[in-house]
Design a protein around this motif. Sequence first.
Motif, mmCIF file in Angstrom:
data_model
loop_
_atom_site.group_PDB
_atom_site.id
_atom_site.type_symbol
_atom_site.label_atom_id
_atom_site.label_comp_id
_atom_site.label_asym_id
_atom_site.label_seq_id
_atom_site.Cartn_x
_atom_site.Cartn_y
_atom_site.Cartn_z
ATOM 1 N N VAL A 140 -1.371 13.946 2.094
ATOM 2 C CA VAL A 140 -1.567 14.137 3.355
ATOM 3 C C VAL A 140 -0.561 14.847 4.100
ATOM 4 C CG1 VAL A 140 -1.947 12.953 5.525
ATOM 5 C CG2 VAL A 140 -3.334 12.240 3.631
ATOM 6 N N LEU A 141 0.661 14.557 3.695
ATOM 7 C CA LEU A 141 1.949 15.145 4.272
ATOM 8 C C LEU A 141 2.176 16.465 3.476
ATOM 9 C CD1 LEU A 141 4.416 11.970 3.809
ATOM 10 C CD2 LEU A 141 3.431 12.875 5.910
ATOM 11 N N GLY A 142 1.557 16.966 2.799
ATOM 12 C CA GLY A 142 1.642 18.394 2.308
ATOM 13 C C GLY A 142 2.342 18.762 1.231
ATOM 14 N N GLN A 143 2.628 17.584 0.334
ATOM 15 C CA GLN A 143 3.683 18.028 -0.568
ATOM 16 C C GLN A 143 3.051 18.605 -1.851
ATOM 17 O OE1 GLN A 143 6.952 16.985 -0.086
ATOM 18 N NE2 GLN A 143 6.424 16.764 1.805
ATOM 19 N N ASP A 144 3.962 19.204 -2.851
ATOM 20 C CA ASP A 144 3.556 19.990 -3.809
ATOM 21 C C ASP A 144 2.908 19.169 -4.755
ATOM 22 O OD1 ASP A 144 4.491 20.920 -6.695
ATOM 23 O OD2 ASP A 144 3.815 22.703 -5.376
ATOM 24 N N GLU A 145 1.599 19.549 -5.285
ATOM 25 C CA GLU A 145 1.060 18.550 -6.217
ATOM 26 C C GLU A 145 1.629 18.287 -7.558
ATOM 27 O OE1 GLU A 145 -2.026 16.240 -7.340
ATOM 28 O OE2 GLU A 145 -2.260 17.297 -5.224
ATOM 29 N N GLU A 146 2.581 19.128 -8.260
ATOM 30 C CA GLU A 146 3.207 18.744 -9.252
ATOM 31 C C GLU A 146 4.077 17.620 -8.991
ATOM 32 O OE1 GLU A 146 5.574 21.251 -12.899
ATOM 33 O OE2 GLU A 146 5.305 22.300 -10.744
ATOM 34 N N ILE A 147 4.899 17.766 -7.905
ATOM 35 C CA ILE A 147 5.779 16.544 -7.358
ATOM 36 C C ILE A 147 4.778 15.355 -7.020
ATOM 37 C CG2 ILE A 147 7.355 15.745 -5.508
ATOM 38 C CD1 ILE A 147 8.255 18.482 -5.167
ATOM 39 N N PRO A 201 0.843 -1.186 0.088
ATOM 40 C CA PRO A 201 -0.170 -0.032 0.034
ATOM 41 C C PRO A 201 0.828 1.163 -0.124
ATOM 42 C CG PRO A 201 -0.826 -1.607 1.846
ATOM 43 C CD PRO A 201 0.244 -2.058 0.945
ATOM 44 N N LEU A 202 2.134 1.384 0.732
ATOM 45 C CA LEU A 202 2.924 2.369 0.517
ATOM 46 C C LEU A 202 3.189 2.916 -0.897
ATOM 47 C CD1 LEU A 202 5.788 1.526 3.244
ATOM 48 C CD2 LEU A 202 4.047 3.182 3.339
ATOM 49 N N PHE A 203 3.480 1.928 -1.788
ATOM 50 C CA PHE A 203 3.663 2.324 -3.097
ATOM 51 C C PHE A 203 2.510 2.381 -4.064
ATOM 52 C CE2 PHE A 203 7.174 -0.010 -1.116
ATOM 53 C CZ PHE A 203 8.300 0.879 -1.481
ATOM 54 N N ILE A 204 1.510 1.836 -3.784
ATOM 55 C CA ILE A 204 0.309 1.831 -4.644
ATOM 56 C C ILE A 204 -0.545 3.280 -4.207
ATOM 57 C CG2 ILE A 204 -1.991 0.794 -4.969
ATOM 58 C CD1 ILE A 204 -0.759 -2.007 -3.989
ATOM 59 N N PHE A 205 -0.510 3.563 -3.062
ATOM 60 C CA PHE A 205 -1.243 4.891 -2.281
ATOM 61 C C PHE A 205 -0.123 6.095 -2.436
ATOM 62 C CE2 PHE A 205 -3.837 1.234 -1.020
ATOM 63 C CZ PHE A 205 -5.030 1.492 -2.239
ATOM 64 N N THR A 206 0.980 6.176 -2.975
ATOM 65 C CA THR A 206 2.025 7.044 -2.715
ATOM 66 C C THR A 206 1.280 8.500 -2.775
ATOM 67 O OG1 THR A 206 3.905 5.634 -3.752
ATOM 68 C CG2 THR A 206 3.981 8.087 -3.703
ATOM 69 N N ALA A 207 0.451 8.598 -3.958
ATOM 70 C CA ALA A 207 -0.094 10.090 -4.176
ATOM 71 C C ALA A 207 -0.862 10.603 -2.969
ATOM 72 C CB ALA A 207 -0.654 10.084 -5.335
ATOM 73 N N PRO A 208 -1.800 9.584 -2.458
ATOM 74 C CA PRO A 208 -2.560 10.253 -1.230
ATOM 75 C C PRO A 208 -1.669 10.414 0.011
ATOM 76 C CG PRO A 208 -3.524 8.460 -2.488
ATOM 77 C CD PRO A 208 -2.183 8.509 -2.942
ATOM 78 N N ILE A 209 -0.605 9.670 0.244
ATOM 79 C CA ILE A 209 0.030 9.693 1.451
ATOM 80 C C ILE A 209 0.970 10.989 1.314
ATOM 81 C CG2 ILE A 209 1.969 8.657 2.741
ATOM 82 C CD1 ILE A 209 0.933 5.971 1.617
ATOM 83 N N LEU A 210 1.404 11.100 0.125
ATOM 84 C CA LEU A 210 2.004 12.615 0.031
ATOM 85 C C LEU A 210 1.294 13.735 0.174
ATOM 86 C CD1 LEU A 210 4.800 11.445 -2.914
ATOM 87 C CD2 LEU A 210 5.097 11.754 -0.393
#
Length: 489
Positions: free
Chosen positions: A140-147, A129-138
Amino acid sequence: MAEITKKLLNGDGKGNGGEEAVRFKDKLWAEKKKMWVVAGPAIFTRFSTFGVTVISQAFVGHIGPIQLAAYSLVFTVFLRFANGILLGMASALETLCGQAYGAKQYHMLGIYLQRSWLVLTICAVCLLPLFIFTAPILRVLGQDEEIIQVAKGIGYWLIPIMFSFIVSYTCQMYLQAQAKNLIIAYLAAFSLVTHLFLSWLLTVKFKLGLDGALTSTVLAYWIPNIGQLLFVTCGGCKETWTGFSTLAFKELGPVFKLSLSSGVMLCLELWYNTVLVLLTGNLKNAKVAIDALAICININGLEMMISLGFLAAASVRVSNELGRGSSKAAKFSIKVIVSTSFTIGFVLFLFFLALRGNLAYLFTTSEEVVKAVADLSPLLALSILLNSVQPVLSGVAIGAGWQSVVAYVNIACYYLIGIPIGVVLGYVVGLQVKGVWTGMLLGVFVQSIVLVIITSKTDWEEQVFMSRTRLRRWFVEGPEDRNRNTQNV
């Protein structure tokens, strides 16, 4: 080392000091050869694996800053997290294979290897799940949408790399227990050269961009695995590999328990530096502090490859001798490996202390960062010195099967002593990154002292008994044992 030599050269007061000196030199030379047979290839392999990471980052960095940021983020946060867990759990195999090989229960090594494959595969599936749901996790962590959008695709690419760790770590530990890890070094060197060529071919020549760089990275991780599997299953380990067996599905509970203890032990160490970076990111002038700290951690990481080689040697030599039933040989191995690693660490300690900030020019042109690195150099040098002892003692713990004990030691020293003191020195006292790092180093120092005390106070005869008990409990008859029993009847 000189003190040990002097004591042994003094003899027993009966005029046989010269004879004992000759015996000691022969014993020391034999032990050093056994140590370097494991440590040499292990150090080279770790440098090669480190090189694969550097090459991947270099080519991804030339594709674009967004791609580099996304790759670094996913690689550092997710893959390193998974790597720590799988590496830690695989280290249980070092204990089992090393002791079984020393006890000449050769066929059990293949069974332990297959059991470890099963346990680590279950663990890797749980980490998916860490790699399948990478986008949602990032997100939640407040990362830039483009990244995040680029990182989402990279997450899927890193799934086969995560599964490659299962074969890589288990085969390495299985082969190291038999002192057959030279093949691993050859495969690592071949993989490094192939990765460099393919990265250039796919990203520069064919201009496949990020997909090309990641294709080469996946291949770089799997090429050595294929070679190791072929070596193991096609005649390279005739004594210890007797084919696939349904016995691998038995006694999984104790193996999983030991693997879990190993995983906790190593993860607590690997995540310690991550906490250091996170704490530094909240300090004043964080950009310069993080840049300087990143340079120091990279240098420290390179030196750590040497220490990890000695960790492998310590775990193999101690487990082999305990399995063989020789407590004296196990203690002698520990003294030789610790003294050798400490000598190398002390030379590097003086070297980096003398260089101070000059080494930073290899990584940056910023005078402000160079000055910050120079300010941190004494801590870097001290960290390198501690690295020459602490990992070796961890290797002793793995060889003896003390993973659960060391896990508690790590929690107390790292997270109840090191981090709280680092926070106080960095934030309250105002020492900034130097305060945080000082606190963290204090945790490592206390851990090293505790491990030295545990090792020196250990009843190694009792450890031999415990090793024999464990091997007897998990032992199953091999073809040779059945034939011998049949003949006796």
